[in-house]
Design an enzyme around this catalytic site. Sequence first.
Site, PDB file in Angstrom:
ATOM      1  N   ALA A  79     -24.866  60.832  22.732  1.00 29.12           N
ATOM      2  CA  ALA A  79     -25.434  59.929  21.148  1.00 29.12           C
ATOM      3  C   ALA A  79     -26.564  58.592  21.678  1.00 29.12           C
ATOM      4  CB  ALA A  79     -24.591  59.412  20.393  1.00 29.12           C
ATOM      5  N   SER A  95     -19.485  55.557  22.101  1.00 31.14           N
ATOM      6  CA  SER A  95     -21.268  57.191  21.463  1.00 31.14           C
ATOM      7  C   SER A  95     -20.424  57.832  21.174  1.00 31.14           C
ATOM      8  CB  SER A  95     -22.207  56.091  22.352  1.00 31.14           C
ATOM      9  OG  SER A  95     -22.010  57.326  23.032  1.00 31.14           O
ATOM     10  N   ASP A  96     -21.214  59.098  20.777  1.00 38.95           N
ATOM     11  CA  ASP A  96     -20.375  60.926  20.612  1.00 38.95           C
ATOM     12  C   ASP A  96     -21.543  61.026  22.071  1.00 38.95           C
ATOM     13  OD1 ASP A  96     -19.776  63.049  20.552  1.00 38.95           O
ATOM     14  OD2 ASP A  96     -20.293  63.139  18.926  1.00 38.95           O
ATOM     15  N   TYR A  97     -21.546  62.135  22.484  1.00 44.35           N
ATOM     16  CA  TYR A  97     -21.784  62.642  23.812  1.00 44.35           C
ATOM     17  C   TYR A  97     -23.496  62.557  24.034  1.00 44.35           C
ATOM     18  CZ  TYR A  97     -21.541  66.291  26.691  1.00 44.35           C
ATOM     19  OH  TYR A  97     -21.587  67.276  28.827  1.00 44.35           O
TER      20      TYR A  97
END
Length: 756
Positions: free
Chosen positions: A296, A292-294
């Site tokens: 997210a 996942s992104d940070y």
Amino acid sequence: MPFDRRAVLAGAIGALALPSPRRAFAADEVARVDALIARMTLEEKAGQMTCLADSFRPFNPPNPQAGIQDEKRLAEEIRKGRVGCLFNGIGVAGARRTQEMAVKDSRLGIPLLFAGDVIHGLKTIFPVPLAEAASFDPAMAQRTARAMALEATAAGLHLTFAPMVDIARDQRWGRVVEGAGEDVVLTSLFAAARVRGFQGRDLRRDDSLLACPKHFAAYGAVSAGLEYGSVDISDETLRETHLPPFGAAFAAGALTTMAAFSEINGVPATADRELLTDLLRGEMHFRGFVFSDYTADEELVAHGFAKDDRDAARLAILAGVDMSMQSGLFVRYIPELVKSGALPEATIDVAVRRILYVKTAIGLLDNPFRSLDAQAETTRIATPAHRALARESATRSIVLLQNSGVLPLDPGKRQKIALIGPFGADRANLYGPWAFYGDPDQGVDIATGLRAAMADPALLTVVQGCGVRDHIEDGIASAVVAATAADIVLLAIGESQDMSGEAQSRTVIELPPAQQKLAEAIAAIGKPVVVLLRHGRALALHDAVANAQAVLATWFLGSETGHAIADILFGKADPSAKLPVSFPWESGQEPFFYDRKSTGRPVTDEHQTEYKARFATTDNSARYPFGHGLSFTRFTMSDLKLSDAALRWDRAIEVTAKLTNSGDRAGSEVVQLYIRDRVASRTRPIRELKRIERVTLKPGESRTVRFSLSRVDLEFVGAGNQRIAEPGEFDLWLGQSSVGGLHGMFTLYVQEQGKG
Ligand code: NOJ
């Protein structure tokens, strides 16, 4: 005679041909990982799926605070096997200590993966990725990625969150700076080159750095260029424009990717099963794991897609996110989600398996201390060879946008130079927004670079004139005095590094008014002015800046900025870079890109502009088009030849032309091949780049450049999301930018059975 297009359409439809990855996992790796999974508790599985910022060795990347700040707590979590990956900490001693916690103190001793944002350099800072794309030379990017990998792995990292392969067609978006610009073919070439450079030939080697092409997918297509905004996009555009660079990166061997923060057509990418599973794995055959992104996953609640954190974790995992970055949601909720029947354990096992395969593939299970060699840390980082490469790549990234003949400067001539502007002697803005491990004091600013190149450095006067955004007292007055006393003015103006990058969308892509005012005051003196632009995106230039005697796009060039700029200004190197993004006339033209559609009312005659597809206030062309970039020598092209005016269905045609260096200096040109499909079942762009070739010629020398084109080059995404090519007429240009060039035509024919 060509066949009727519609009659053959059905027959021409083929499968969506995205390349499959190079590496499948070996049977013994599979068996080993399965045996390990059989011994893992649910909590340990969730731990493998958790990536947290390294608070033992904190750096300050552009991320909000989240995760576990307390070192003791983080150590406990690692010892309990509740963490699988740490990111953005560097340094071998610290990494060893941390790895020991995982290997010696946790029950199963599974090593941690160390990841980091090494976007364009660790200690040696190379040009920002957009600048490097201007070299139009993917081999150069492969070399700098290799150098970055040598440094990053010597500092204890196994994986970089790079390359960013998002196509950026709206220059208001701040992250344009991190990618390779607006074009699909160019971005795909750079994506593959960077993956190859980071990973090297053998993933198990101590200096191989896993790549993570990001952000899947269409992150650059956010509406109005607003960071973290929404994407509303057709299937065709998604597949034709935004997915190919990922396909190229996976084909080059990338084993991880990162889901985009943004939503696509109403579904956040982090929770989009069609995107992360059906498309990414089903159609694109991706075999690695998805970050996942940070935070997210947690953000699915704010999106209004998940009802709470628990639901967010469940949705992200079901969609196909394998590794949660920084929120800690997976480790917090997975055990209960599985026990309550809300998540099948088999789904968790699949994700853990993918992560452990990647750890196995880089030899981490056999050697948890790989890439943790104190000796390498002292010998492989910030080496003179990397420094030389940084200078070479920076020199190759500078685009000469215009030149009345004032450049190159004669190094032998005694001339007084006034270096004016906020970036003349500034070191804080050399690196760009994504180079937080580099030491700004190690960078060469413009003034230092110029002095080193000048026979008499006393002839250089440096005056700031104004701040990046603000006027300074007597700033313009002192700049005017310096310019009046000089023979030539170098104006170092543009964007500071905090004006591009993550969360730095701008509504207006112009110079701040304080700098424009400075430029106007200097121009009024009448001395020749060379503008040295610093920027992380294409800009809309006006008045004194646009009318300067010479303008150079110098982006953020990294450690060797000043030397590289001096190399070009004094003609030690010939400028050979090309724009990877179009410079519009006005901000309001954005999103703007060269491969736009004709529309039903294109402007075909500049004198008849009423009721045509243009803005009332400006022509809808570019001030400097994609692919544009001048040299100090002059290149001419002639003798365009096509081996056949008919391209048969399963054959290729050869396109040749002669390139001549008709000037009196050696130089390099990038020959660009564009096509246009005249009539198709989906309207096609007015031009599409298909090939590039860099050629270096001595004065007076000529060379024949040769390209081969086949049906595959003419394919596009048609009805039913299938890649198709359609018979009919095509224009072709061989030129030095996306405008003009030698023009030819050919016809694609369906080959009759048994003939050809
Ligand atoms: C958020 C960014 O979008 C991503 O590209 C980056 O890798 C992570 N932060 C980690 O720093």
